[in-house]
Enzyme design. Structure first.
Site, short mmCIF file in Angstrom:
data_model
loop_
_atom_site.label_atom_id
_atom_site.label_comp_id
_atom_site.label_asym_id
_atom_site.label_seq_id
_atom_site.Cartn_x
_atom_site.Cartn_y
_atom_site.Cartn_z
N TYR A 1 0.83 -1.21 0.00
CA TYR A 1 0.00 0.00 0.00
C TYR A 1 0.86 1.25 0.00
O TYR A 1 1.82 1.38 0.77
CB TYR A 1 -0.93 0.04 1.22
CG TYR A 1 -1.73 1.32 1.27
CD1 TYR A 1 -2.73 1.56 0.34
CD2 TYR A 1 -1.45 2.31 2.21
CE1 TYR A 1 -3.45 2.75 0.35
CE2 TYR A 1 -2.16 3.50 2.23
CZ TYR A 1 -3.16 3.71 1.29
OH TYR A 1 -3.86 4.90 1.29
N GLY B 1 -6.70 4.90 -0.68
CA GLY B 1 -8.04 4.95 -0.14
C GLY B 1 -8.87 3.77 -0.62
O GLY B 1 -8.44 2.61 -0.55
N ASN C 1 -0.15 13.13 4.08
CA ASN C 1 -0.81 12.31 5.09
C ASN C 1 -0.46 12.75 6.50
O ASN C 1 0.16 12.00 7.24
CB ASN C 1 -0.39 10.85 4.88
CG ASN C 1 -1.59 9.93 4.83
OD1 ASN C 1 -2.58 10.19 5.47
ND2 ASN C 1 -1.47 8.86 4.06
#
Length: 512
Positions: free
Chosen positions: A54, A61, A197
């Site tokens: 990921y 998302g 993030n």
């Protein structure tokens, strides 16, 4: 110029203020460069493997299930920045954007993000050049980070979008980078995601609010003391032994500040002889309890901020043992809660200040002062409408005290189904801090005039110093026509710039 060196272990609130407000230069510590390179090596190794990871070789998302081929990954990182730079509304203040960029750099330098050293250096170069990305009011839900605000900052690193130059003119970011010899970054695996993030925007606004409120709570103790004097109140309620039996630290500090400000006053306690009343009103007598509760809230918020300043907020993160793990550390709940707590405390502090002002203006409760502190009541209205303005500000503060963090709205096809709304909490707190400053300015304006109307009795040396400084700043005192157009803006600047606290501390020494 002061230089802030960013290492792997976080930064301090003073560092944030220096960069955001004072334009301090930023340098990367050697340990940070080493940590960046080591973490990048781990990401590069994972990117070369066929298994999806990921943020490295997948979508984001709700699109995280798609494995992205090698030749599309640079495009993926560019695209996440471009697509997420979807903010709208008014521009966010320059100091907020600088805090946002600096705090993102802080996390990048932790060595937990997998970003290359050259990307971190470019972030520092942009800050040092005085280039400020155009960031908009709306676009963050306070979860998965302050996504849209951080994306607009990352867009500038890529040489895209608009930014403000050191001359204050907004121009294409690419032009500004070229003028300062800064090469736009070409993002690689994970880097686009790592730049977006974090809780950096809400944290930066929290740090700045804490600094402002530290000064404003001292100012509130001073204006409360001035009002107590003007109303011929008693300072006996400030005795340390009374506050020792209810040992909230903030309450004790506020009472001590008021007592220090009132030292030597001939105005306090005279109601016992001239107009007996058993007790002063709550807005006077309970000033330390209300301001003290706010001070204790500040202390808790400062603890949360310190922890967040020491944190590395990203998803996924590179761990010391080489694992790259997904997590939820980007959720802004810890910061959002204290931002909302502070808005409640600010509203209550403003509310009690407004009640004292109203008491000063009411001839039935002011113990001998003229109606509305007018020079010729009836011919002029004195400070009647100044108190209206103060009341309007307090009413808005009560609306701003409604917590943002109690709300949540799902996004990203229900993948991100609970968010903090921390950015919204921070934005409304900034407005609340501004309004509190104005409310205290009106109390200062009224109380200083009221004290001067008590002829024949000398105020405390500290309050006299405050009043003298106020008058030198252009805030008029008693006399015909001087209050027909009260200069509330001058009083506001006097409080906002910390000059009230400075004038008093020149007599009392440092307040708590």
């Amino acid at each position: 110029m002061h230089t802030v060196v960013v290492g792997t272990s976080g930064v301090t609130a003073s560092d944030v203020l220096a960069v955001a407000r004072d334009g301090a230069r930023v340098e990367l510590a050697e340990e940070a460069v080493t940590a960046l390179a080591a973490a990048r090596g781990i990401v590069d190794a994972l990117a070369a493997k066929p298994e999806p990871v990921y943020g490295v070789s997948t979508g984001f998302g709700a699109l995280a299930t798609r494995h992205i081929s090698q030749e599309l990954r640079a495009q993926l990182q560019r695209n996440i920045v471009r697509s997420h730079a979807a903010g709208m509304g008014a521009r966010v203040e320059r100091e907020v954007v600088r805090a946002l960029m600096f705090l993102r750099l802080k996390t990048v330098c932790s060595g937990h993000t997998g970003v290359r050293p050259e990307v971190a250096q470019t972030m520092a170069d942009v800050l040092n050049a005085g280039i400020t990305p155009v960031v908009h009011e709306y676009g963050s839900l306070g979860c998965s980070g302050d996504l849209a605000p951080l994306s607009h900052c990352a867009l500038t690193l890529m040489g895209e979008g608009d930014a403000e130059g050191p001359d204050g003119v907004v121009r294409p970011a690419g032009e500004l980078l070229a003028e300062h010899g800064i090469a736009p970054v070409e993002l690689r695996e994970k880097e686009g995601l790592a730049l977006l993030n974090g809780t950096d925007g809400m944290l930066g606004m929290l740090v700045m609010a804490l600094a402002d409120l530290d000064m404003l709570y001292k100012s509130a103790d001073i204006t409360a003391a001035l009002s107590l004097e003007a109303l011929l109140g008693t300072d006996k309620v400030l005795a340390p032994e009374l506050h020792a039996i209810r040992p909230h630290p903030g309450q004790g500090a506020s009472a001590a500040n008021m007592l220090a400000v009132l030292k030597g006053s001939e105005l306090t306690g005279h109601h016992q002889d001239d107009a007996p009343r058993v007790q002063d009103a709550y807005s006077v007598r309970c000033a330390p309890q209300v301001a003290g509760a706010g001070r204790d809230t500040l202390a808790h918020a400062r603890l949360v901020a310190e922890r967040e300043l020491a944190s590395a907020v990203d998803n996924p993160v590179v761990l010391p043992d080489g694992r790259v793990e997904s997590n939820g550390n980007f959720h802004g709940a810890p910061v959002a809660y204290v931002l909302d707590f502070l808005a409640i405390a600010v509203a209550d502090l403003a509310s009690i200040a407004e009640r004292r002002t109203d008491r000063l203006l009411d001839k039935n409760r002011s113990h001998g002062l003229p109606p509305f502190l007018a020079d010729d009541a009836g011919v002029d209205s004195g400070l009647m409408i100044a108190q209206y303005t103060q009341a309007a500000l307090v009413s808005e503060l009560k609306r701003l005290a409604v917590p943002a963090s109690a709300d949540s709205i799902p996004s990203s096809a229900m993948q991100e189904d609970h968010v903090s709304m921390g950015w919204s909490a921070a934005r409304k707190l900034r407005t609340a801090v501004d309004n509190l400053t104005r409310v205290l300015a009106v109390e200062l304006y009224a109380a200083s005039r009221a004290v001067e109307l008590r002829e024949g009795l000398s105020p405390a040396s500290a309050t006299q110093a405050a009043i003298t400084a106020v008058r030198k700043a252009g805030v008029e005192g008693p006399g015909p026509d001087r209050f027909l157009a009260p200069d509330l803006a001058a009083a506001d600047a006097f409080v906002r710039e910390g000059r009230l606290v400075s004038a008093v501390e020149a007599v009392t020494g440092p307040l708590r």
